[in-house]
Design a protein around this motif. Structure first.
Motif, PDB file in Angstrom:
ATOM      1  N   ARG A 222      -3.509   2.705  -7.358  1.00 35.40           N
ATOM      2  CA  ARG A 222      -2.656   3.064  -6.078  1.00 35.40           C
ATOM      3  C   ARG A 222      -3.443   2.914  -4.952  1.00 35.40           C
ATOM      4  O   ARG A 222      -2.848   2.484  -3.805  1.00 35.40           O
ATOM      5  N   GLU A 223      -4.676   2.620  -4.991  1.00 33.17           N
ATOM      6  CA  GLU A 223      -5.336   2.002  -3.698  1.00 33.17           C
ATOM      7  C   GLU A 223      -5.204   0.605  -3.293  1.00 33.17           C
ATOM      8  O   GLU A 223      -5.145   0.548  -2.335  1.00 33.17           O
ATOM      9  N   ILE A 224      -5.222   0.014  -4.625  1.00 32.26           N
ATOM     10  CA  ILE A 224      -4.395  -1.504  -4.450  1.00 32.26           C
ATOM     11  C   ILE A 224      -3.251  -1.613  -3.817  1.00 32.26           C
ATOM     12  O   ILE A 224      -3.040  -2.395  -2.896  1.00 32.26           O
ATOM     13  N   GLN A 225      -2.468  -0.837  -4.488  1.00 34.42           N
ATOM     14  CA  GLN A 225      -0.988  -0.642  -3.868  1.00 34.42           C
ATOM     15  C   GLN A 225      -0.803  -0.459  -2.345  1.00 34.42           C
ATOM     16  O   GLN A 225      -0.255  -1.267  -1.471  1.00 34.42           O
ATOM     17  N   ALA A 226      -1.692   0.497  -1.842  1.00 35.46           N
ATOM     18  CA  ALA A 226      -1.821   0.794  -0.644  1.00 35.46           C
ATOM     19  C   ALA A 226      -2.206  -0.334   0.383  1.00 35.46           C
ATOM     20  O   ALA A 226      -1.885  -0.660   1.278  1.00 35.46           O
ATOM     21  N   VAL A 227      -3.295  -1.014  -0.146  1.00 38.02           N
ATOM     22  CA  VAL A 227      -3.734  -2.273   0.518  1.00 38.02           C
ATOM     23  C   VAL A 227      -3.007  -3.430   0.558  1.00 38.02           C
ATOM     24  O   VAL A 227      -2.539  -4.216   1.633  1.00 38.02           O
ATOM     25  N   LEU A 228      -2.041  -3.497  -0.572  1.00 36.05           N
ATOM     26  CA  LEU A 228      -1.280  -4.540  -0.704  1.00 36.05           C
ATOM     27  C   LEU A 228       0.162  -4.475   0.364  1.00 36.05           C
ATOM     28  O   LEU A 228       0.719  -5.126   1.209  1.00 36.05           O
ATOM     29  N   SER A 229       0.276  -3.226   0.579  1.00 37.07           N
ATOM     30  CA  SER A 229       1.486  -2.705   1.444  1.00 37.07           C
ATOM     31  C   SER A 229       1.209  -3.013   2.962  1.00 37.07           C
ATOM     32  O   SER A 229       1.902  -3.498   3.694  1.00 37.07           O
ATOM     33  N   HIS A 230      -0.353  -2.565   3.025  1.00 31.85           N
ATOM     34  CA  HIS A 230      -0.799  -3.139   4.471  1.00 31.85           C
ATOM     35  C   HIS A 230      -0.598  -4.567   4.622  1.00 31.85           C
ATOM     36  O   HIS A 230      -0.316  -5.045   5.977  1.00 31.85           O
ATOM     37  N   LEU A 231      -1.138  -5.156   3.828  1.00 29.81           N
ATOM     38  CA  LEU A 231      -1.205  -6.888   3.971  1.00 29.81           C
ATOM     39  C   LEU A 231       0.169  -7.268   4.027  1.00 29.81           C
ATOM     40  O   LEU A 231       0.213  -8.324   4.710  1.00 29.81           O
TER      41      LEU A 231
END
Length: 157
Positions: free
Chosen positions: A94-103
């Motif tokens: 979930r943390e990675i998904q949030a980072v990817l969404s931002h990127l």
């Protein structure tokens, strides 16, 4: 004419705005009982480390049809990407998904709700963010995907 380019992103808090940024990975070494242990200093650095682990890396969710399309395209081209199924990584996913969404929203030329909501699939070539399904497909259609894959060492044709 359409062109595809890779986007380098610097970890959050690195200063200096602009579209072309670089990931900066910072590993912290600690001595513990004679062993050197490496720990990540944040989710952005974790994504950077994971994305640079192979010539082609796909962040995916196992039930996502667009993720399936991207993985099948790459496999059909003869590329063996490293695939991270985020739904199988628990809280870290979930943390990675949030980072990817931002990127992905930062990489989008015109932010839209569909781009910012869809964090997967996210495709990295040579450790740099290419983009989501739309970017991968547009690069494939305009003929620039294969040269990017060759340049990263994912194809030897």
């Amino acid at each position: 004419s359409l062109s595809c380019s890779l986007l380098s992103i610097r970890a959050k808090g690195g200063g200096g705005g602009g579209r072309r940024r670089r990931f900066r990975m910072r590993m912290v070494e600690e001595e513990a009982e004679g062993m050197v242990m490496m720990r990540r200093s944040g989710p952005y650095e974790r994504v950077a480390r994971m994305a640079s682990g192979n010539a082609v890396v796909v962040f995916s969710v196992s039930g996502c049809c667009m993720c399936h399309v991207v993985k099948r395209l790459l496999l059909g081209l003869g590329v063996g990407p490293t695939v991270y199924e985020l739904d199988q990584l628990g809280k870290g996913g979930r943390e990675i998904q949030a980072v990817l969404s931002h990127l992905l929203s930062a990489a989008s030329p015109s932010p839209s709700t569909s781009v910012s909501a869809a964090a997967v699939p996210a495709v990295f070539i040579g450790g740099q963010l290419l983009g989501g399904v739309e970017k991968v497909m547009s690069c494939h259609i305009n003929g620039s995907l294969v040269p990017l894959l060759k340049q990263a060492g994912a194809l030897w044709l």
